[in-house]
Each structure stands twice: as C-alpha cells, then as structure tokens.
Motif scaffolding. Sequence first.
Motif, mmCIF file in Angstrom:
data_model
loop_
_atom_site.group_PDB
_atom_site.id
_atom_site.type_symbol
_atom_site.label_atom_id
_atom_site.label_comp_id
_atom_site.label_asym_id
_atom_site.label_seq_id
_atom_site.Cartn_x
_atom_site.Cartn_y
_atom_site.Cartn_z
ATOM 1 N N SER A 201 2.689 -60.897 99.917
ATOM 2 C CA SER A 201 3.182 -60.038 98.625
ATOM 3 C C SER A 201 1.675 -59.441 97.714
ATOM 4 O O SER A 201 1.347 -59.173 97.347
ATOM 5 C CB SER A 201 4.149 -60.549 97.847
ATOM 6 O OG SER A 201 5.701 -60.496 98.606
ATOM 7 N N ILE A 204 -0.782 -58.452 99.479
ATOM 8 C CA ILE A 204 -1.114 -57.371 100.358
ATOM 9 C C ILE A 204 -2.125 -56.192 99.365
ATOM 10 O O ILE A 204 -2.273 -55.872 99.332
ATOM 11 C CB ILE A 204 0.488 -56.384 100.302
ATOM 12 C CG1 ILE A 204 1.149 -57.351 101.401
ATOM 13 C CG2 ILE A 204 0.165 -55.200 100.724
ATOM 14 C CD1 ILE A 204 1.944 -57.636 102.306
ATOM 15 N N MET A 208 -5.447 -53.626 99.427
ATOM 16 C CA MET A 208 -4.673 -52.244 99.194
ATOM 17 C C MET A 208 -6.308 -51.615 97.847
ATOM 18 O O MET A 208 -6.746 -51.108 97.579
ATOM 19 C CB MET A 208 -3.539 -52.312 98.718
ATOM 20 C CG MET A 208 -2.438 -52.428 99.743
ATOM 21 S SD MET A 208 -2.792 -51.139 100.996
ATOM 22 C CE MET A 208 -3.496 -52.710 101.959
ATOM 23 N N ILE A 220 1.696 -46.195 107.041
ATOM 24 C CA ILE A 220 2.287 -46.865 107.296
ATOM 25 C C ILE A 220 3.650 -46.733 107.687
ATOM 26 O O ILE A 220 4.351 -45.247 107.362
ATOM 27 C CB ILE A 220 2.446 -47.451 105.306
ATOM 28 C CG1 ILE A 220 1.292 -48.034 104.465
ATOM 29 C CG2 ILE A 220 4.106 -47.828 104.416
ATOM 30 C CD1 ILE A 220 1.710 -47.086 102.871
ATOM 31 N N ASP A 224 9.545 -48.942 105.588
ATOM 32 C CA ASP A 224 8.966 -49.961 105.696
ATOM 33 C C ASP A 224 9.334 -50.877 105.196
ATOM 34 O O ASP A 224 10.575 -50.502 104.056
ATOM 35 C CB ASP A 224 7.566 -49.359 104.680
ATOM 36 C CG ASP A 224 7.953 -48.677 103.727
ATOM 37 O OD1 ASP A 224 9.000 -48.489 103.100
ATOM 38 O OD2 ASP A 224 6.801 -48.642 102.969
ATOM 39 N N TRP A 228 4.200 -52.067 100.567
ATOM 40 C CA TRP A 228 3.436 -51.756 101.373
ATOM 41 C C TRP A 228 3.402 -50.566 100.263
ATOM 42 O O TRP A 228 2.131 -50.170 100.167
ATOM 43 C CB TRP A 228 3.721 -51.541 102.772
ATOM 44 C CG TRP A 228 2.814 -52.687 103.556
ATOM 45 C CD1 TRP A 228 4.116 -54.089 103.971
ATOM 46 C CD2 TRP A 228 1.519 -53.401 103.999
ATOM 47 N NE1 TRP A 228 3.402 -54.446 104.810
ATOM 48 C CE2 TRP A 228 1.998 -54.675 104.546
ATOM 49 C CE3 TRP A 228 0.402 -52.830 103.299
ATOM 50 C CZ2 TRP A 228 1.628 -55.304 104.567
ATOM 51 C CZ3 TRP A 228 -0.692 -53.417 103.945
ATOM 52 C CH2 TRP A 228 -0.151 -54.610 104.651
ATOM 53 N N THR A 229 3.920 -49.913 99.892
ATOM 54 C CA THR A 229 3.646 -48.606 99.458
ATOM 55 C C THR A 229 3.710 -48.062 98.517
ATOM 56 O O THR A 229 2.352 -47.757 98.373
ATOM 57 C CB THR A 229 4.978 -47.018 100.027
ATOM 58 O OG1 THR A 229 4.856 -47.341 101.667
ATOM 59 C CG2 THR A 229 4.682 -46.126 99.700
ATOM 60 N N CYS A 231 1.501 -50.936 96.721
ATOM 61 C CA CYS A 231 1.160 -51.384 96.423
ATOM 62 C C CYS A 231 -0.505 -50.360 96.432
ATOM 63 O O CYS A 231 -1.294 -49.997 96.150
ATOM 64 C CB CYS A 231 0.599 -52.391 97.063
ATOM 65 S SG CYS A 231 2.016 -53.656 96.798
ATOM 66 N N VAL A 269 -1.109 -50.024 109.178
ATOM 67 C CA VAL A 269 0.347 -51.034 108.875
ATOM 68 C C VAL A 269 1.372 -51.020 109.998
ATOM 69 O O VAL A 269 1.658 -50.149 109.677
ATOM 70 C CB VAL A 269 0.462 -50.889 107.235
ATOM 71 C CG1 VAL A 269 1.516 -51.660 107.158
ATOM 72 C CG2 VAL A 269 -0.901 -51.056 106.286
ATOM 73 N N ASP A 303 1.073 -57.002 109.478
ATOM 74 C CA ASP A 303 2.499 -57.760 108.031
ATOM 75 C C ASP A 303 3.601 -58.956 108.839
ATOM 76 O O ASP A 303 3.955 -58.273 109.831
ATOM 77 C CB ASP A 303 3.082 -57.174 107.372
ATOM 78 C CG ASP A 303 4.337 -57.655 107.146
ATOM 79 O OD1 ASP A 303 4.498 -59.369 107.076
ATOM 80 O OD2 ASP A 303 4.105 -56.939 105.753
#
Length: 500
Positions: A201, A204, A208, A220, A224, A228-229, A231, A269, A303
């Motif tokens: 985490s 990531i 970003m 992405i 998901d 991810w979204t 960050c 991603v 990932d």
Amino acid sequence: MSKEIFAQRLRAAMDRQGKKQVDIIRMASEQGVKLGKSHMSQYVSGKTVPRADLLHFLAEALQVDEDWLKGRTPAGEPEAADQESKREMIALGGIKMREFKKSSKLNNVLYDVRGPVVDEAERMEEAGTQILKLNIGNPAPFGFHTPDEVIYDMRRQLTECEGYSPAKGLFAARKAIMQYAQLKKIPNVTIEDIYTGNGVSELINLCMSALLDDGDEILIPSPDYPLWTACATLAGGKAVHYICDEQSDWFPDLDDIRSKITDRTKAIVIINPNNPTGALYSRDVLQGIVDIAREHQLIIFSDEIYDRLVMDGEKHISIASLAPDLFCVTYSGLSKSHMIAGFRIGWMILSGNKKMAADYIEGLKMLSNMRLCSNVPAQSIVQTALGGYQSVENYIVPGGRIYEQREFIYNALTDIPGITCVKPKAAFYMFPRIDIQKFNITNDEQFALDLLRDKKILLIHGGGFNWHQPDHFRVVYLPRIEVLKECAEKMADFFSYYHQ
C-alpha cells in the motif's frame, strides 16, 4: 440557494447534533430515504445542494428550520449558528474560533473497504452485537498463523534492527527479492531496482505521487482494489477504469482498454491475481496488455501480492517477464502468503526499459528517502520467508483450508436463487453477482447495510471496488467452514425475502 451557505449551515447543524455523515445516511436508510455516501459528501463539501425532498429530510433529521438550512433565516428568529458563534467568541475572548477542514484533495477519494458499512458494523459491535466478518483480507483473526521459523528469526534479529536501514531496504532482504524476481523471469533487475515498503500500500501511494501531475490519466481495472484509484486521485491524476469482463472469467477487456487511451494516459495497472474477483490472468491476456502498452509506450504497474496463492494447478505469470522492452513496476509482499499482514512488509521491483523512466525513478528515490525506510524488523525476515519450504502451499491444495473454504462458499452461494459467481482461481476472494431485477436492487451500499442489520454479516458492496452497477459484492473466504456455513445459511434466508 447558495451551495456554500447551505454546506456551512449543514455542517454547523451536524456539529450541534453531534452527527457524522454516516449517522445521517443511517437515519435516511431507516426512514426509507435514498441518500448515498457520495451525495452526502457532496452536500457537506458544498459541491451541490439536495433536491427538495432530501432537503426536507435533512432539516427534520438535524432539527433545524428548512429555510434556515437553505440560507434564509425566518423573520424574527435568531440563527442558531449565530448564537453558537457568539458563544464561541465569548469563550475565546472575543476571537472567533478558527475551523480546520480536510484538504479539498480528499473530496473525490473513497476507500469503502473501510467505509460507511464498516462504520455501522463498528457501531453495532460497540453496542454489543456480534458481527460475522467477510469484509477484509486479514488472515490472522481467522486462525492463520505465521510460520514458526519466521517468528524465530525475527526474534533473533530484533536487537540488530533498532536503527534505520538504507532507504530501499536491507541488503539481505533486497537480495532475496532480486532472486525471487529471477525465478519469476522478470528481466533486467539488479539489487538497486528493489524497494521495500510498509506493505505494498505504501509503495502504491509513493508511485502514484511520483508519477502523476494534475490531469494525467492512468488506466485502472474495474472492479479494482480501491487503493489504486484513491492514490491516483490523491496525487492529482485521473483514474480511468477499464472493464474486466465477467463473461470471460473476469479477464481485462482489451478493446475497452484501447478505447480509453488518450494523449494524457501514462500507465496501466493490472491486479493479478485479482482482488476482488480472484481471477488469474492467462498468458494470452497478459501478452495483449503488453502489446497495447508497447504501442502507446505506457508504464505497466502490476500488483501481484497474491501470486503465491494460486489453486487448481494453475501457474502465475508476471507480466514483466513478457515486457523486457517496457518499464514495469511489480509489487508483492509477505502479508498474504505468510499470513503476516500486520508486519507490513511489501516490495516493488523496477524492471525492463529503465532508460525511458530515468527521471521518474529519481522521483521514486526522492520519496523513498523522505520516508527514511520501511519497517526494519519485518525486512529482517524476508530472506527466511522467501527461502526454503513454503507452508502456504498446504492451504491451496485439496484438503487445505483455503482450497476447501473456497469450494464450500462457492457452492453455497451459487445454490442461492438469484446469485451467480465466476469461481476464483487465486487469492481468497470471490465477487458474486446479484440478480438486481429479482431483488429490485438499485443501491448496493444499501443492500450491504440491510444485510448487516438483518443478519449481522459484514461484507463490501461492489461499488466499494469502483464497480458501477449495483449487482455485485465481495466475499472473503478466510473464515473456517463452520463460520462460512453459518454465513451462507443466513444469506440464503436473507435473499429469500429481501426486496429493496
């Protein structure tokens, strides 16, 4: 009605009543009023104002005059907020108290894996209710234990871990990770290309922040893992979601990926094995993604935290092994494979064409240095964990806990009329589909709240994973079969009568 004045008065009324956003959403649900988290967040932040029926509900819930909430004060009536302000000014010697608000950068950041449904579960637990939790991939509470050898080695090395390590991590840990990368056939990797982190985490977030300028786009998957979204959004970028196709074993839709690439797209991603679907991507799908990334010169972020939790005789392939001419960042760690999520040890591997990302890599080094280093005691056991016997393999074969729990919950859920599911091949999640016509579901967060309140079962709705239809939910199948059996029976009963 002024959006700013409405938001200001809404916040004042909530403070006066001691109410949080989740409390208002819960009250709405209890009264049959449709009010979602995103709407409430927009009202509080002053982005929009509610329609008349919701305004009426808010005024009643907060015990304030509707006209006052709209920004108008009825003649002859003092404003409660003004009275409160006067009291504050007296308490502060005539100086109005300064109010600190969260950064506007957080306005569009959502992380519902620990969101409103979980908040409601915590409230219920505090009131004495026992909750059956199928919401988070944390092995330890379900009786999965760290291998003894790992604990023994950490204890032996603790006195050597009192100081900072190099920013990228201990030499022994990074050497072991580099050798692991070689086994995965990830090309062009040296020990300088390995960074340890406080879990994947942290890395990531770091990646970003180092990459994205305002308006930059990153592809992405949908669904998901929502970090991810979150960050990407927090870094100022735009998360563009490509579809993973349920009809094709949840594989990424290559045509959809192509259609969403613009001149602002910097990277793609992938999450493989996938959370939340449990999908394991085939070589052909991975090669297709590589071909697209090559055509548009995109960075690939992969990932792969669940790469050692693969079942049914399948084999995980690192996408970086297929892309020696592209710049790739591959993430993994020990949280899941060695059942030590709380130790917070993950890593990223930079591979392939590093010349095309030389300046970006300098940014990664800068941010890595700024956090000094990751958890040193956890780094100390990477070599032990990656070398020798891998006890996780006992869990993922017939007779093993994860394998048998997957078999049970898959069969139990798909036996419920109106519930279907693609059987996962990896990790410990599945992403069942709900027949929304059968149950008249229009709000999946409301469904999750209703299940929680009726059956004391906590799970996360599909919207929490940036899936934009109200027709899925994620189940974590880490609990033992007797617990899963109780959950399945309660869910079957719930779906026998539920209608939204």
